[in-house]
Design a protein around this motif. Structure first.
Motif, short mmCIF file in Angstrom:
data_model
loop_
_atom_site.label_atom_id
_atom_site.label_comp_id
_atom_site.label_asym_id
_atom_site.label_seq_id
_atom_site.Cartn_x
_atom_site.Cartn_y
_atom_site.Cartn_z
N THR A 144 0.84 -1.21 0.00
CA THR A 144 0.00 0.00 0.00
C THR A 144 0.87 1.26 0.00
O THR A 144 0.54 2.25 -0.64
CB THR A 144 -0.89 0.02 1.26
OG1 THR A 144 -1.43 -1.26 1.45
CG2 THR A 144 -1.98 1.04 1.16
N PRO A 159 1.85 4.00 -4.52
CA PRO A 159 1.89 5.38 -5.02
C PRO A 159 3.30 5.84 -5.41
O PRO A 159 3.46 6.66 -6.32
CB PRO A 159 1.35 6.21 -3.86
CG PRO A 159 1.29 5.32 -2.68
CD PRO A 159 1.33 3.92 -3.15
N LYS A 213 -4.63 7.80 -5.25
CA LYS A 213 -3.82 7.43 -4.07
C LYS A 213 -3.59 8.65 -3.17
O LYS A 213 -3.64 8.55 -1.95
CB LYS A 213 -2.47 6.85 -4.50
CG LYS A 213 -2.57 5.61 -5.37
CD LYS A 213 -2.91 4.40 -4.54
CE LYS A 213 -2.94 3.14 -5.37
NZ LYS A 213 -3.53 2.01 -4.65
N ASP A 258 -2.58 7.91 0.74
CA ASP A 258 -1.66 6.75 0.76
C ASP A 258 -0.21 7.13 0.48
O ASP A 258 0.67 6.27 0.59
CB ASP A 258 -2.10 5.71 -0.30
CG ASP A 258 -3.41 5.04 0.07
OD1 ASP A 258 -3.77 5.07 1.26
OD2 ASP A 258 -4.08 4.51 -0.84
#
Lengths: 273, 99
Positions: A40, A44, A216, A221
């Motif tokens: 996760t 990005p 994102k 994130d």
């Protein structure tokens, strides 16, 4: 991971990704995951490296007239539509099975490109310099190679768009960028010269990555300090990749692409085992 | 037999060089913002602006292409660019609605 190490990793992977038209994320993401960062957190940063590497290479690739924007826009429409479908259908296929399919596609593309010898499109002495660039209303064009003009015609557009749609679906399902499918699909299926194919994919994957990056960022994130390190590394890496690409002959780039694709396939297989 | 070559927009090379320069200069600003973000304590918002600008470049490039192709009446590709922009907008919207 220390931001300086991340900067160096982004620089190296962005240079390799730009040179082969793969996007740096396909190499950067597994490296970061192997250091213990969560997927996760890493996703990005991978998208950011593609976005910045794509723009960093833009100036040099546009001056060399190797980016075919019309081809990039049309093929990216098919992949973006596929990516939306894939994202909505995520979970239907197991991640391991999907990863193995991706590895198989990468290996096939490596063999298809590596098996071919010489150049498909030869310099044409009769072609004037004025035809270098994109031809209006078509996905054909010409580029300069060592002072000579090399005209080319895009073929099998329907099959190419199907391949781009499938690459988009795979991207949406797996989250893996599709540059390693798009570049060989353009050069081997649509018969676009590898330099044009690689530059055009570098342009087009930046578009989809940017759209995904905004999502994102909206979700919070993105680690901003890490992101800043990736921006600096990918900027330098994108410039270096485009510079090296402009110096190498098409067969050398194709062989480099084949080796890089085999490395990508090996990496994907290792992730499943 | 004379090979058939297509027609290149005469202003394409100049326009692309201008765009290339704009992108390069924007990236210098992005790099400066990123460096400030790393070097200055509490500089995250500055770096975030830089990242946002970097992410806007590829999408701005497609919008620029749509405008260029509309100007030279290459309408088929102009619509392809508009369609791509719609798809790009649809992806995040769908993702946000379904998350």
């Amino acid at each position: 991971m220390h931001p300086v190490l991340l900067l160096i990793a982004a620089l190296a992977t962005s240079a390799i990704g730009t040179l082969g038209g793969l996007g740096g994320a396909i190499i950067l993401v597994p490296i970061l995951v192997s250091t213990g960062m969560s997927p996760t957190e890493v996703a990005p940063l991978g998208l950011l490296s593609v976005v910045v590497g794509s723009s960093a290479a833009a100036n040099r690739q546009m001056r060399a007239h190797t980016t075919h924007h019309r081809l990039g826009v049309v093929t990216e429409s098919a992949s973006t539509a596929g990516a939306v479908i894939g994202a909505l259908a995520a979970g239907i296929i197991s991640q391991d099975a999907l990863t193995l399919v991706l590895a198989g596609v990468a290996l096939y593309a490596a063999l298809a490109g590596g098996r071919r010898k010489g150049m498909r499109w030869k310099p044409d002495d009769r072609a004037p310099d004025s035809v270098v660039g994109e031809w209006i209303g078509t996905m054909d064009g010409a580029y300069s190679l060592d002072g000579a003009v090399v005209p080319y015609r895009t073929s099998r557009v329907g099959a190419g768009l199907v391949a781009m749609g499938i690459s988009g679906i795979i991207t949406g399902l797996s989250g893996v960028g599709g540059g390693f499918i798009k570049t060989p699909a353009k050069s081997e299926l649509m018969r676009v010269p590898v330099k044009v194919s690689s530059s055009t994919t570098t342009f087009s994957i930046g578009i989809t990555a940017a759209a995904a990056l905004f999502v994102k960022m909206a979700h919070g994130d993105l680690d901003v300090e890490m992101g800043a390190a990736v921006v600096i590394g990918s900027l330098v890496g994108g410039h270096v990749g485009a510079l090296v690409q402009s110096k190498l002959s098409p067969p050398v780039i194709r062989r480099f692409l084949s080796v890089a694709l085999i490395a990508v396939a090996a990496n994907l297989i290792v992730r499943v085992l | 037999m004379t090979p058939q070559y297509g027609r290149v927009d005469p202003s394409q090379h100049d326009a692309e060089e201008r765009l290339g320069r704009v992108i390069s200069r924007t990236l210098i600003v992005v790099a400066a913002l990123a460096i400030v973000g790393i070097a200055v304590p509490g500089g995250d918002p500055v770096a975030l602006v830089g990242i946002g600008v970097a992410a806007a470049i590829p999408i701005g490039r497609v919008a620029w292409l749509a405008w260029r192709w509309a100007r030279i009446r290459d309408m088929r590709f102009m619509w392809a660019a508009v369609q791509l922009l719609v798809l790009i907008a649809a992806g995040p919207v769908i993702a946000l609605l379904t998350s």
